[in-house]
Design an enzyme around this catalytic site. Structure first.
Site, PDB file in Angstrom:
ATOM      1  N   HIS A   1       0.848  -1.192   0.000  1.00 40.95           N
ATOM      2  CA  HIS A   1       0.000   0.000   0.000  1.00 40.95           C
ATOM      3  C   HIS A   1       0.880   1.236   0.000  1.00 40.95           C
ATOM      4  O   HIS A   1       1.915   1.281   0.674  1.00 40.95           O
ATOM      5  CB  HIS A   1      -0.919   0.028   1.224  1.00 40.95           C
TER       6      HIS A   1
ATOM      7  N   ASP B   1     -15.566   1.597   6.152  1.00 46.34           N
ATOM      8  CA  ASP B   1     -14.479   2.466   5.701  1.00 46.34           C
ATOM      9  C   ASP B   1     -14.942   3.364   4.567  1.00 46.34           C
ATOM     10  O   ASP B   1     -14.525   4.521   4.484  1.00 46.34           O
ATOM     11  CB  ASP B   1     -13.287   1.618   5.258  1.00 46.34           C
TER      12      ASP B   1
ATOM     13  N   ARG C   1     -14.467  11.981   5.909  1.00 38.40           N
ATOM     14  CA  ARG C   1     -13.233  12.564   6.420  1.00 38.40           C
ATOM     15  C   ARG C   1     -12.802  13.777   5.606  1.00 38.40           C
ATOM     16  O   ARG C   1     -12.257  14.744   6.144  1.00 38.40           O
ATOM     17  CB  ARG C   1     -12.122  11.516   6.434  1.00 38.40           C
TER      18      ARG C   1
ATOM     19  N   SER D   1      -8.245   3.005   8.355  1.00 37.67           N
ATOM     20  CA  SER D   1      -8.740   2.950   6.978  1.00 37.67           C
ATOM     21  C   SER D   1      -7.868   2.052   6.108  1.00 37.67           C
ATOM     22  O   SER D   1      -8.357   1.213   5.348  1.00 37.67           O
ATOM     23  CB  SER D   1      -8.807   4.359   6.395  1.00 37.67           C
TER      24      SER D   1
ATOM     25  N   LYS E   1      -8.886  -2.518   5.205  1.00 42.11           N
ATOM     26  CA  LYS E   1      -9.004  -3.101   3.860  1.00 42.11           C
ATOM     27  C   LYS E   1      -7.988  -4.212   3.652  1.00 42.11           C
ATOM     28  O   LYS E   1      -8.249  -5.176   2.926  1.00 42.11           O
ATOM     29  CB  LYS E   1      -8.832  -2.008   2.809  1.00 42.11           C
TER      30      LYS E   1
END
Length: 612
Positions: free
Chosen positions: A87, A166, A173, A188, A192
């Site tokens: 990520h 999420d 947000r 968040s 995932k």
């Protein structure tokens, strides 16, 4: 059992700086998922979290609750230990995922990569892939498993079944100015990843003028939070801090970045892109036991890029996700003009000349990204269309000498680039006058720092159970070598700092951990002669690795015994006894005489206990 508190009471509790219990966090997430919580209430809770923060336990509970709000992916047991993902916090020109996923699959990993779209000045992996005609980012969990069985990797978007809480919180947000909240970012990202049932995860946390965090210190704080929570979720987690002051690679823009990723998959491409791909991939191969060290993993991933196996895997992934075979073949095996013809080109390709002579100090990424965003390369809000053909190519490198009027940037657009945009682009080029310094001025490495877990390696989560607390039901204990890492792989938990740029930090962390592992219980009376000779003080030290315990009593006298790490055997001494993994002192109450209440516990399983 007490009834759960109302949502206004939970908001008030967090607003006042109190800690939320796990059941209370689950109640809040349940209200978000089921729609019983109003948007105003959700926004108030987000702001309370932003202002008051969350401790590690609260962040972990929020992550688990968000992951449990939807469906979790399930994989065959044979894939245990091989499921990996990466990520990135987002940057300019970041096309790492396009090359990393197929390269990892070519090395034997399973990569169920769930990616996102671009927002603001940052690009999105899904937008880049959708520049390829026919590519489908929407795949059901059953289709994902089929693709992984045949190819080894897939890059898809987040479905509505995965972590729906999420999706709601992420959308709010932005409008509540809580995007930069550390607990919310951590939950968040990792919620995932938890539903992917991963075995290993690497996080690319970027810092710089074009990143979410401007300084390395602030990025390090997020990286440590992500690594700590990821490990407690049962995922082997590592993070790297990478610089994002300049664009990654030479190209910015969806179609152009696909072309540059293909160069990397073909063994070429910009050096900084290859550095990041092999660095992240090497960490993942080491974490899942396919390499004995991160440097060995880096070399193995580099061979996959050079021998063409990564490019062949990418072509197979394109075909499995909807790209016609002829198109995929032409894109992966064709010449550069053929590849550009497949992806399409903008109507205008304009080159900007250098306003003056000098050597290139840097090319700032943020002004470049903002101009391209205005030309249609990005979106202002979710759902806006993007123009995949808009982009820019850097024609110079840091340290290069430029003459006045020499082209340094090629802009691809379909009209709309005015004088203001050209001036903004020219301002992104930073030139230094005078002669080039001796030896040139090489750019700093992209990888600035590596963040690894502070403790021993966490357990590898088996396929279908990742996201559960470590050590429950996975059959692997902390500190054991991962599956598939036999004697030939040389996996050693003590070698948690293999990268040269992290060695100094590694030594300091090992010293700190070593001090924490030692539990020292000591008391010194004002005058030892006034206390019984048998017990003026007692000192017990437990070492994590060893089978050595020392009991010292009475003017330096005592006993020294050896025991096995599993706790066999015992020795007696001056009022002290060592039995297995427990040590008790049966002295004459010296701790009460000295006014102390000794206590000590060692997290690895060795305890020091004292009884008067």
């Amino acid at each position: 059992m007490a009834a759960p508190a109302s949502l206004p009471a939970l908001i008030r509790k967090k607003r006042d700086g109190e800690r939320l219990e796990e059941e209370e966090i689950q109640s809040f997430v349940r209200g978000v998922t089921e729609g019983t919580a109003q948007q105003g209430q959700i926004g108030a809770m987000l702001m309370a979290i932003r202002l008051r923060g969350m401790d590690a336990g609260e962040t972990l509970a929020l992550t688990r609750a968000m992951a449990a709000s939807g469906r979790a992916l399930a994989w065959p047991p044979a894939w245990r230990g091989l499921l990996v993902d990466k990520h990135s916090t987002g940057g300019v020109g970041d096309k790492v995922s396009l090359a990393l996923a197929p390269a990892l699959a070519a090395c034997g990993c399973k990569v169920p990569m769930i990616s996102g779209r671009g927002l603001g000045h940052t690009g999105g992996t899904l937008d880049k892939l959708e520049a390829i005609p026919g590519f489908r980012v929407s795949q059901s969990p059953e289709q994902m498993q089929s693709i992984l069985e045949r190819v080894g990797c897939c890059i898809v978007g987040q479905s509505e079944e995965l972590a729906p809480a999420d999706r709601v919180l992420y959308g709010l947000r932005d409008v509540t100015a809580t995007v930069d909240s550390l607990p919310l970012i951590t939950a968040s990202i990792l919620s995932k990843k938890a539903v992917e049932q991963l075995s290993a995860l690497v996080l690319d946390v970027k810092f710089g003028s074009a990143a979410l965090y401007p300084t390395q210190e602030s990025a390090r704080e997020l990286a440590r939070s992500l690594v700590a929570v990821g490990e407690r979720l049962g995922i082997r987690t590592a993070a790297v801090l990478s610089r994002m002051d300049e664009p990654l690679g030479r190209c910015v823009g969806n179609s152009l970045e696909v072309l540059e990723a293909l160069e990397c998959l073909d063994g070429g491409g910009p050096p900084d892109l290859r550095e990041l791909v092999t660095g992240l991939g090497g960490l993942l191969l080491w974490q899942c036991g396919l390499a004995g060290a991160a440097e060995q993993g880096r070399e193995r991933l580099g061979r996959a890029l050079d021998d063409g196996s990564a490019l062949r895997t990418f072509e197979a992934m394109l075909g499995a996700q909807g790209v016609p075979p002829a198109t995929a073949r032409r894109l992966c095996a064709g010449t550069p003009p053929q590849r550009r013809q497949v992806l399409g080109q903008a109507s205008t390709r304009e080159e900007l000349p250098a306003p003056r002579g000098g050597w290139v100090q840097r090319v700032e990424a943020l002004p470049l990204a903002r101009v391209l965003h205005e030309l249609g390369a990005g979106r202002a809000r979710a759902g806006d269309p993007v123009n995949p053909r808009v982009g820019a190519e850097l024609l110079v490198a840091v340290g290069q000498r430029l003459r006045e009027g020499e082209p340094w940037l090629r802009v691809h657009h379909d009209g709309g680039l005015g004088g203001g945009g050209r001036r903004a682009l020219q301002a992104a080029l930073r030139l230094a006058p005078g002669p080039l310094p001796p030896g040139g001025r090489p750019p700093p490495p992209r990888l600035a720092e590596t963040i690894l877990p502070s403790g021993p390696p966490g357990p590898l989560a088996p396929a279908g159970t990742a996201g559960a607390p470590p050590g429950r039901g996975d059959g692997v204990t902390a500190g054991s070598r991962p599956p598939g890492s036999g004697s030939g792989s040389g996996f050693c938990p003590a070698r948690r700092r293999p990268l040269a740029e992290a060695r100094r930090d590694a030594q300091a962390q090992r010293r700190r951990r070593r001090r924490r592992r030692v539990c020292v219980l000591s008391a010194h009376a004002p005058s030892p002669s006034r206390l019984p000779r048998a017990s003026p003080y007692f000192r017990f030290r437990a070492y994590r690795r060893g089978a050595h315990q020392s009991v010292q009593a009475g003017r330096g006298l005592g006993v020294r015994g050896q025991r096995s790490a599993r706790g066999r055997g015992h020795r007696r001494g001056w009022g002290g006894r060592v039995v297995g993994a427990r040590a008790r002192s049966k002295g004459s109450g010296w701790e009460r005489a000295a006014g102390l209440e000794p206590k000590g516990a060692y997290r690895g399983g060795v305890k020091g206990q004292q009884k008067g």
